[in-house]
Design an enzyme around this catalytic site. Structure first.
Site, PDB file in Angstrom:
ATOM      1  N   ARG A 155      32.330  32.277  41.435  1.00  0.00           N
ATOM      2  CA  ARG A 155      32.417  32.089  42.941  1.00  0.00           C
ATOM      3  C   ARG A 155      32.017  33.587  43.799  1.00  0.00           C
ATOM      4  O   ARG A 155      31.415  33.501  44.788  1.00  0.00           O
ATOM      5  CB  ARG A 155      34.203  31.741  43.307  1.00  0.00           C
ATOM      6  N   ILE A 156      32.667  34.436  43.143  1.00  0.00           N
ATOM      7  CA  ILE A 156      32.358  35.803  43.861  1.00  0.00           C
ATOM      8  C   ILE A 156      30.686  36.023  43.717  1.00  0.00           C
ATOM      9  O   ILE A 156      30.241  36.467  44.831  1.00  0.00           O
ATOM     10  CB  ILE A 156      33.175  36.897  42.981  1.00  0.00           C
ATOM     11  N   ARG A 237      35.534  44.650  36.415  1.00  0.00           N
ATOM     12  CA  ARG A 237      36.546  45.090  35.558  1.00  0.00           C
ATOM     13  C   ARG A 237      35.945  46.211  34.898  1.00  0.00           C
ATOM     14  O   ARG A 237      34.355  46.289  34.423  1.00  0.00           O
ATOM     15  CB  ARG A 237      36.783  44.281  34.494  1.00  0.00           C
ATOM     16  N   GLU A 266      43.121  52.742  35.359  1.00  0.00           N
ATOM     17  CA  GLU A 266      43.058  52.719  36.587  1.00  0.00           C
ATOM     18  C   GLU A 266      44.517  53.670  36.907  1.00  0.00           C
ATOM     19  O   GLU A 266      45.575  53.030  36.377  1.00  0.00           O
ATOM     20  CB  GLU A 266      43.046  51.605  37.384  1.00  0.00           C
ATOM     21  N   HIS A 284      40.073  49.879  43.184  1.00  0.00           N
ATOM     22  CA  HIS A 284      40.335  48.575  43.108  1.00  0.00           C
ATOM     23  C   HIS A 284      40.702  47.757  44.231  1.00  0.00           C
ATOM     24  O   HIS A 284      41.904  47.104  43.951  1.00  0.00           O
ATOM     25  CB  HIS A 284      41.273  48.301  41.750  1.00  0.00           C
TER      26      HIS A 284
HETATM   27  C1  DGY Z   1      41.599  39.962  40.294  1.00  0.00           C
HETATM   28  O1  DGY Z   1      41.358  38.961  41.243  1.00  0.00           O
HETATM   29  O2  DGY Z   1      41.802  39.611  39.095  1.00  0.00           O
HETATM   30  C2  DGY Z   1      41.657  41.179  41.189  1.00  0.00           C
HETATM   31  O3  DGY Z   1      41.164  42.112  40.254  1.00  0.00           O
HETATM   32  C3  DGY Z   1      42.875  41.648  41.931  1.00  0.00           C
HETATM   33  O4  DGY Z   1      43.873  41.774  41.200  1.00  0.00           O
END
Ligand code: DGY
Length: 325
Positions: A155-156, A237, A266, A284
């Site tokens: 999706r992203i 990530r 992080e 993040h």
């Molecule tokens: C996710 O959707 O896992 C993002 O890193 C935000 O937590």
């Protein structure tokens, strides 16, 4: 009171909205994380021991974290990544794990485009120059006509593709589980091997989950395949990239630049990447928009309440939990 729900993620706790109201209206007492950062496996254990549900940010949850959590029925992730949670251990304990699919894809895609533009036009450098009383100007590159390589077309990745396509970019993607053609409306992209994507892209952007298979996917060998003029963007990530190898590539001029919203550790502390002018950092913050906070928050709360009511919401990550003996 029906029971207790642990809530950790800062934006979820601090933003008033329906996501908090529906939990209270359903009769649950909300227990807040004592810290504004993800909790470690040891820190979260005593909190999980006394709740029926947990709505979590990026906190680490292991088998040990839930050893004393006899009432815990659901871990509802406020987000889509589950690399911080031992899913097999949760399934073994009968704990349902849910995520919020699609809730943050626009926000992450927009930040990704922001980082691509920031790299292409040296925006952080320009800002620093003007503030220091200088008028330094670096020549950038145009997105129009450049090739964007997307590793991961979920999706992203697809929301990034639509936006990049509107900028006139040529898009290639690598995804071992490609989406069906009907999910690819609004852009044109060609499938390629990982090697071809790395070698042929002007911008490479990561949109895949972190797992044992994908850890350090972008290592020294992968970086060496990229064009010296190319840029790497990571809003997924930290563990996907070997940060030491990236530092060497960026500091030696082997790679033009990189922009990261996610780090292996992080916050990244004294990471040498932060000393480089051709590296852009962001904390993040991919999901951190007003709209996504509420959308993702509501979905996370609804998922938790659904499991507590004995229902099976859409975002379940470990459906095997429903078929255990
Ligand atoms: C996710 O959707 O896992 C993002 O890193 C935000 O937590």
């Amino acid at each position: 009171m029906n029971g207790k729900i642990l809530i950790t993620a800062r934006s979820f706790r601090k933003t008033p909205g329906r996501h908090l109201d529906i939990l209270r209206e359903a009769g649950y007492e909300l227990i807040e994380s004592p810290h504004d950062r993800p909790l470690t496996a040891a820190e979260i254990a005593p909190l999980l021991a006394d709740v029926d549900a947990a709505i979590l940010g990026l906190d680490e949850v292991t088998a040990e974290s839930v050893a004393g959590a006899s009432r815990l029925r659901v871990i509802s992730r406020y987000g889509v990544g589950v690399d911080s949670i031992d899913i097999a251990a949760m399934t073994a304990r009968g704990i349902v794990v849910t995520v919020t699919p699609g809730a943050n894809s626009v926000a992450v895609a927009e930040l990704t485009m922001g980082l691509i533009l920031a790299l292409a036009r040296h925006i952080p450098y320009a800002d620093r120059e003007v503030r220091q009383g200088n008028w330094g100007r670096k020549t950038g590159v145009e997105l129009s006509g450049a090739t964007l390589g997307l590793i991961g077309l979920g999706r992203i990745g697809r929301d990034v593709a639509r936006r990049a396509y509107a900028f006139g970019m040529a898009i290639c993607y690598y995804d071992p589980f490609p989406p069906p053609p009907e999910a690819m409306a609004g852009f044109t992209a060609r499938a390629c091997s990982l090697e071809d994507l790395l070698a042929g892209s002007d911008f490479v952007s990561l949109h895949l989950p972190l797992s044992e298979e994908t850890r350090n996917l972008i290592d020294a060998a992968a970086l060496a395949r990229m064009k010296p003029s190319a840029y790497l963007i990571n809003t997924a990530r930290g563990g996907l990239v070997d940060e030491q190898a990236l530092y060497e590539a960026l500091s030696s001029g082997r790679l033009a630049g990189a922009a990261f919203d996610a780090f292996a550790q992080e916050p990244p502390g004294d990471s040498p990447l932060l000393k480089l002018d051709n590296f852009i950092a962001s904390p993040h913050a991919g999901s951190a928009t007003a709209q996504t906070t509420l959308r993702m928050g509501l979905m996370a709360s609804e998922n938790a309440l659904a499991v507590l009511r004995g229902e099976r919401p859409d975002g379940v990550v470990n459906p095997a939990v429903f078929s255990r003996d």
